[in-house]
Design a protein around this motif. Structure first.
Motif, PDB file in Angstrom:
ATOM      1  N   MET A  82       0.840  -1.197   0.000  1.00 14.31           N
ATOM      2  CA  MET A  82       0.000   0.000   0.000  1.00 14.31           C
ATOM      3  C   MET A  82       0.877   1.249   0.000  1.00 14.31           C
ATOM      4  O   MET A  82       0.435   2.328   0.381  1.00 14.31           O
ATOM      5  CB  MET A  82      -0.940  -0.003   1.197  1.00 14.31           C
ATOM      6  CG  MET A  82      -2.078  -0.977   1.019  1.00 14.31           C
ATOM      7  SD  MET A  82      -3.329  -0.817   2.296  1.00 14.31           S
ATOM      8  CE  MET A  82      -2.645  -1.804   3.581  1.00 14.31           C
ATOM      9  N   ALA A  83       2.125   1.055  -0.393  1.00 16.75           N
ATOM     10  CA  ALA A  83       3.068   2.167  -0.551  1.00 16.75           C
ATOM     11  C   ALA A  83       3.353   2.902   0.746  1.00 16.75           C
ATOM     12  O   ALA A  83       3.569   4.100   0.765  1.00 16.75           O
ATOM     13  CB  ALA A  83       2.579   3.144  -1.626  1.00 16.75           C
ATOM     14  N   VAL A  84       3.302   2.174   1.862  1.00 15.04           N
ATOM     15  CA  VAL A  84       3.700   2.767   3.130  1.00 15.04           C
ATOM     16  C   VAL A  84       4.880   1.953   3.649  1.00 15.04           C
ATOM     17  O   VAL A  84       4.794   0.732   3.736  1.00 15.04           O
ATOM     18  CB  VAL A  84       2.542   2.723   4.150  1.00 15.04           C
ATOM     19  CG1 VAL A  84       3.018   3.164   5.510  1.00 15.04           C
ATOM     20  CG2 VAL A  84       1.410   3.600   3.670  1.00 15.04           C
ATOM     21  N   ASP A  85       5.966   2.631   3.936  1.00 15.11           N
ATOM     22  CA  ASP A  85       7.170   1.925   4.358  1.00 15.11           C
ATOM     23  C   ASP A  85       7.012   1.457   5.806  1.00 15.11           C
ATOM     24  O   ASP A  85       6.917   2.278   6.710  1.00 15.11           O
ATOM     25  CB  ASP A  85       8.364   2.885   4.244  1.00 15.11           C
ATOM     26  CG  ASP A  85       9.664   2.157   4.451  1.00 15.11           C
ATOM     27  OD1 ASP A  85       9.623   1.024   4.948  1.00 15.11           O
ATOM     28  OD2 ASP A  85      10.715   2.732   4.123  1.00 15.11           O
ATOM     29  N   GLY A 119       5.458  -6.593  -7.533  1.00 20.86           N
ATOM     30  CA  GLY A 119       5.315  -5.548  -6.522  1.00 20.86           C
ATOM     31  C   GLY A 119       6.633  -5.004  -6.017  1.00 20.86           C
ATOM     32  O   GLY A 119       6.654  -4.102  -5.199  1.00 20.86           O
ATOM     33  N   GLY A 120       7.739  -5.570  -6.476  1.00 22.30           N
ATOM     34  CA  GLY A 120       9.041  -5.054  -6.069  1.00 22.30           C
ATOM     35  C   GLY A 120       9.475  -5.499  -4.691  1.00 22.30           C
ATOM     36  O   GLY A 120      10.415  -4.955  -4.124  1.00 22.30           O
ATOM     37  N   GLN A 121       8.792  -6.488  -4.113  1.00 19.24           N
ATOM     38  CA  GLN A 121       9.223  -6.968  -2.792  1.00 19.24           C
ATOM     39  C   GLN A 121      10.366  -7.952  -2.925  1.00 19.24           C
ATOM     40  O   GLN A 121      11.076  -8.220  -1.967  1.00 19.24           O
ATOM     41  CB  GLN A 121       8.057  -7.623  -2.056  1.00 19.24           C
ATOM     42  CG  GLN A 121       6.976  -6.618  -1.709  1.00 19.24           C
ATOM     43  CD  GLN A 121       5.933  -7.187  -0.781  1.00 19.24           C
ATOM     44  OE1 GLN A 121       5.478  -8.298  -0.950  1.00 19.24           O
ATOM     45  NE2 GLN A 121       5.551  -6.408   0.213  1.00 19.24           N
ATOM     46  N   GLN A 148       3.851  -0.132 -16.065  1.00 19.84           N
ATOM     47  CA  GLN A 148       3.608   1.174 -16.699  1.00 19.84           C
ATOM     48  C   GLN A 148       4.915   1.783 -17.206  1.00 19.84           C
ATOM     49  O   GLN A 148       5.250   2.934 -16.937  1.00 19.84           O
ATOM     50  CB  GLN A 148       2.913   2.118 -15.715  1.00 19.84           C
ATOM     51  CG  GLN A 148       1.545   1.601 -15.356  1.00 19.84           C
ATOM     52  CD  GLN A 148       0.779   2.513 -14.411  1.00 19.84           C
ATOM     53  OE1 GLN A 148       1.380   3.230 -13.629  1.00 19.84           O
ATOM     54  NE2 GLN A 148      -0.533   2.486 -14.496  1.00 19.84           N
ATOM     55  N   ASN A 149       5.661   0.933 -17.893  1.00 16.85           N
ATOM     56  CA  ASN A 149       6.928   1.323 -18.531  1.00 16.85           C
ATOM     57  C   ASN A 149       8.042   1.701 -17.573  1.00 16.85           C
ATOM     58  O   ASN A 149       9.032   2.307 -17.980  1.00 16.85           O
ATOM     59  CB  ASN A 149       6.713   2.456 -19.530  1.00 16.85           C
ATOM     60  CG  ASN A 149       5.850   1.997 -20.690  1.00 16.85           C
ATOM     61  OD1 ASN A 149       5.994   0.852 -21.145  1.00 16.85           O
ATOM     62  ND2 ASN A 149       4.943   2.846 -21.127  1.00 16.85           N
ATOM     63  N   GLN A 150       7.889   1.393 -16.296  1.00 14.56           N
ATOM     64  CA  GLN A 150       9.001   1.602 -15.365  1.00 14.56           C
ATOM     65  C   GLN A 150       9.556   0.239 -14.997  1.00 14.56           C
ATOM     66  O   GLN A 150       8.795  -0.674 -14.672  1.00 14.56           O
ATOM     67  CB  GLN A 150       8.510   2.280 -14.086  1.00 14.56           C
ATOM     68  CG  GLN A 150       8.149   3.731 -14.268  1.00 14.56           C
ATOM     69  CD  GLN A 150       7.565   4.285 -12.990  1.00 14.56           C
ATOM     70  OE1 GLN A 150       6.535   3.826 -12.518  1.00 14.56           O
ATOM     71  NE2 GLN A 150       8.227   5.261 -12.414  1.00 14.56           N
ATOM     72  N   ASN A 151      10.877   0.110 -15.030  1.00 16.05           N
ATOM     73  CA  ASN A 151      11.470  -1.175 -14.684  1.00 16.05           C
ATOM     74  C   ASN A 151      11.572  -1.298 -13.159  1.00 16.05           C
ATOM     75  O   ASN A 151      12.447  -0.714 -12.535  1.00 16.05           O
ATOM     76  CB  ASN A 151      12.845  -1.300 -15.334  1.00 16.05           C
ATOM     77  CG  ASN A 151      13.404  -2.699 -15.195  1.00 16.05           C
ATOM     78  OD1 ASN A 151      12.693  -3.614 -14.784  1.00 16.05           O
ATOM     79  ND2 ASN A 151      14.665  -2.867 -15.528  1.00 16.05           N
ATOM     80  N   ILE A 152      10.647  -2.066 -12.590  1.00 13.46           N
ATOM     81  CA  ILE A 152      10.519  -2.139 -11.123  1.00 13.46           C
ATOM     82  C   ILE A 152      11.836  -2.465 -10.396  1.00 13.46           C
ATOM     83  O   ILE A 152      12.195  -1.780  -9.442  1.00 13.46           O
ATOM     84  CB  ILE A 152       9.414  -3.159 -10.751  1.00 13.46           C
ATOM     85  CG1 ILE A 152       8.046  -2.636 -11.187  1.00 13.46           C
ATOM     86  CG2 ILE A 152       9.426  -3.504  -9.275  1.00 13.46           C
ATOM     87  CD1 ILE A 152       7.483  -1.538 -10.342  1.00 13.46           C
ATOM     88  N   SER A 190      12.170   5.496  -3.282  1.00 11.13           N
ATOM     89  CA  SER A 190      11.026   6.412  -3.291  1.00 11.13           C
ATOM     90  C   SER A 190      10.193   6.239  -4.566  1.00 11.13           C
ATOM     91  O   SER A 190       8.972   6.304  -4.532  1.00 11.13           O
ATOM     92  CB  SER A 190      11.495   7.851  -3.138  1.00 11.13           C
ATOM     93  OG  SER A 190      12.407   8.157  -4.151  1.00 11.13           O
ATOM     94  N   LYS A 191      10.874   5.998  -5.697  1.00 11.82           N
ATOM     95  CA  LYS A 191      10.134   5.763  -6.942  1.00 11.82           C
ATOM     96  C   LYS A 191       9.289   4.501  -6.843  1.00 11.82           C
ATOM     97  O   LYS A 191       8.162   4.450  -7.329  1.00 11.82           O
ATOM     98  CB  LYS A 191      11.126   5.615  -8.110  1.00 11.82           C
ATOM     99  CG  LYS A 191      11.764   6.913  -8.548  1.00 11.82           C
ATOM    100  CD  LYS A 191      11.033   7.459  -9.764  1.00 11.82           C
ATOM    101  CE  LYS A 191      11.595   8.789 -10.230  1.00 11.82           C
ATOM    102  NZ  LYS A 191      13.036   8.705 -10.548  1.00 11.82           N
ATOM    103  N   LEU A 192       9.872   3.483  -6.200  1.00 13.19           N
ATOM    104  CA  LEU A 192       9.148   2.231  -6.044  1.00 13.19           C
ATOM    105  C   LEU A 192       7.876   2.450  -5.231  1.00 13.19           C
ATOM    106  O   LEU A 192       6.805   1.961  -5.579  1.00 13.19           O
ATOM    107  CB  LEU A 192      10.048   1.197  -5.357  1.00 13.19           C
ATOM    108  CG  LEU A 192       9.433  -0.168  -5.072  1.00 13.19           C
ATOM    109  CD1 LEU A 192       9.037  -0.849  -6.363  1.00 13.19           C
ATOM    110  CD2 LEU A 192      10.406  -1.045  -4.301  1.00 13.19           C
ATOM    111  N   TYR A 193       7.997   3.242  -4.153  1.00 14.57           N
ATOM    112  CA  TYR A 193       6.814   3.511  -3.343  1.00 14.57           C
ATOM    113  C   TYR A 193       5.787   4.324  -4.121  1.00 14.57           C
ATOM    114  O   TYR A 193       4.588   4.152  -3.949  1.00 14.57           O
ATOM    115  CB  TYR A 193       7.202   4.185  -2.017  1.00 14.57           C
ATOM    116  CG  TYR A 193       7.596   3.158  -0.987  1.00 14.57           C
ATOM    117  CD1 TYR A 193       6.619   2.444  -0.314  1.00 14.57           C
ATOM    118  CD2 TYR A 193       8.917   2.865  -0.728  1.00 14.57           C
ATOM    119  CE1 TYR A 193       6.950   1.462   0.605  1.00 14.57           C
ATOM    120  CE2 TYR A 193       9.272   1.883   0.203  1.00 14.57           C
ATOM    121  CZ  TYR A 193       8.274   1.195   0.861  1.00 14.57           C
ATOM    122  OH  TYR A 193       8.598   0.217   1.761  1.00 14.57           O
TER     123      TYR A 193
END
Lengths: 260, 271
Positions: free
Chosen positions: A135-138, B55-57, B68-72, B78-81
């Motif tokens: 959910m984009a919260v660190d 999800g980049g985890q 959306q054209n960004q390489n995760i 910050s970009k990932l979030y």
């Protein structure tokens, strides 16, 4: 045979370094970043309550008893030299220099540290941390940081509280029960306690312990294997590692502060 | 139609290893915008891992994962979030916050990311809960919910920020037939009414094929089949047939890879 022992030792060492590195990164990411005073303030307050305020009872009760025991034992030893009037000094110095910060830290590790590990570990096990991330919260900023600061702020205050209550406990035994003159008791304390060497060092010690205990507790929870066994092991590890670290660091700090 | 062909997720030649075990070996797949894409396969072949990679985890060992054209994998923290605000994931367990009630759980992402006034926040939360049919359950705690209700609350929370992409991790596992069809209906409605792109990871073949626009079958580290549901049902690859018809043994082995059975039983003593 010898080789395998060395290999095992090496692997163990590398694994330890690895987790130390991860623990460092966790702390770094948690506390470095753009501050959001309003949001973080509210989270911090809640943690201050659950770590600090809720630990008050155990700290105050233990403080009174330790102070009373110290007063009684000290009285009995000092009496053999006819020096019972310096009881105030003995009680105040041992509490300020050692018992206050150390016992508070040990109690805090058992009361709040284990709770922190279990809480964060369960959040990990039930994927709450993962879902926060998605959910984009660190979670480091949302979960770890407020708990860390709450520990670092509340433990020194608890130490001071413990010491103060302990001194009162000592006075209770010395003055009210054993009948030492109140003037002598408090006078001896006043003339021997130094602001710089005793009070400031007491606070420094407990800040160092606070950072250590909270960090160990949070990392063990954050890094726990997400099973019930993993969380139970992480909780145990928090109490064991934190206690050992406190006692070890206490020696180092004492040597640095009072060694020469 | 042209726009709906642009992929929202585009995985190119991605490989991922966990320890010494290869989970994915050079796979490529695309998820078109506004469609329901299913990823199916036997348990334990890393379907959830795939979602975590998107999800980049987790970070792949090689290859690209474009969202959306960004390489995760190459995005900064910050970009990932930022990118994660546009996707959401429905965990198998629901992963609701156990210390908050249903209402606060759904309101949580809104409170974190927006400064909505209280009245508007209330309306939004109520709308999301109504969409999953649980408006009446707002005061309940997660522990008081059944598994299916928890999943629906989690769905309401997942759509709270109106993401472009929702990833469903095994949404049907352990649900009774009624809840299952409720969930199927919800996913379908989300996709039809709001145009949200959905990735559904599952091994419940009939349910998934009933809503999917396109499906991939993953087995043994790679994609063994892909196509629209009717094609897959007609596929004559034995591996695909085994999976779709649910046969116990076949090209996908019943056994986890293991050493020699006899050696395991009698040890390495020479006979």
């Amino acid at each position: 045979m010898v080789l395998t022992v060395f290999a095992k030792l090496g692997r163990w060492g590398i694994a330890r370094c690895h987790s130390l590195g991860r623990a460092g990164l966790m702390l770094f990411h948690a506390i470095v970043g753009k501050p959001e005073p309003l949001q973080q303030g509210r989270l911090l307050l809640r943690q201050l309550y659950s770590l600090g305020v809720l630990s008050l009872l155990i700290i105050v009760v233990s403080g009174i008893f330790i102070g009373m025991v110290l007063g009684l034992q000290g009285y009995m030893v000092l009496k053999t030299y006819g020096a019972e009037t310096s009881l105030g000094m003995v009680v105040a110095l041992s509490l300020l220099r050692e018992l206050g910060p150390v016992v508070t830290a040990l109690l805090f590790a058992g009361r709040a540290g284990s709770a922190l590990t279990a809480e964060v570990g369960l959040m990990r096990a039930t994927e709450q941390l993962s879902s926060m991330e998605m959910m984009a919260v660190d979670p480091l900023r949302r979960v770890v940081a407020p708990r860390f600061w709450a520990g670092v702020i509340s433990m020194p205050l608890l130490s001071i509280m413990f010491t103060a209550v302990g001194i009162l406990g000592g006075a209770l035994v010395g003055v009210l029960w054993k009948g030492i003159d109140a003037g002598f008791f408090w006078g001896a304390m006043q003339s021997s306690v130094d602001f710089q060497t005793d009070l400031v060092n007491c606070v420094i010690k407990s800040i160092v312990f606070a950072i250590t205990v909270t960090w160990i507790a949070l990392f063990n929870g954050y890094d726990a294997t997400p099973t019930s066994e993993g969380i139970s092991r992480a909780t145990t590890r928090t109490v064991v590692h934190a206690s050992l670290a406190i006692l070890g660091l206490d020696f180092v700090l004492t040597a640095l502060m009072f060694g020469n | 139609m042209v726009q709906s062909q642009t992929p929202i997720v585009d995985i190119r030649n991605m490989s991922f290893k966990r320890g010494n075990r290869t989970i994915f070996d050079n796979i490529s797949l695309t998820v078109p915008k506004g469609k329901v894409t299913a990823i199916m396969g036997p348990s334990g072949i890393g379907k959830t891992t795939l979602l975590r990679l998107i999800g980049g985890q987790l970070t792949p060992d090689s290859g690209e994962i474009l969202f959306q054209n960004q390489n995760i994998p190459t995005l900064s923290r910050s970009k990932l979030y930022q990118a994660r605000k546009k996707m959401s994931m429905l965990f198998q367990s629901g992963a609701l916050f156990t210390d908050l009630n249903v209402y606060d759980n759904v309101a949580w992402p809104l409170r974190e990311h927006t400064q909505l006034p209280a009245a508007l926040l209330h309306t939004t939360v109520m709308m999301k809960l109504e969409a999953v049919g649980l408006r009446g359950a707002e005061k309940l705690m997660p522990a008081e919910l059944s598994g299916g209700m928890a999943r629906r609350v989690a769905l309401a929370r997942a759509i709270a920020l109106e993401p472009d992409l929702i990833m469903f991790d095994e949404p049907f596992v352990g649900q009774d037939p009624i809840t299952m069809s409720v969930l199927v209906k919800l996913i379908d409605e989300l996709n039809q009414a709001l145009g949200v792109t959905c990735i559904v990871v599952s091994h419940d073949v009939p349910e998934v094929l009933s809503i999917a626009d396109y499906a991939y079958i993953v087995a043994g580290e790679r994609i063994v089949a892909q196509g629209v549901p009717t094609d897959l049902r007609a596929n004559d690859n034995p591996q695909v047939r085994q999976f779709i018809n649910g046969e116990a043994d076949g090209p996908v082995p019943f056994r986890y890879p293991a050493g020699d059975y006899l050696t395991d039983l009698v040890g390495t003593r020479s006979v």
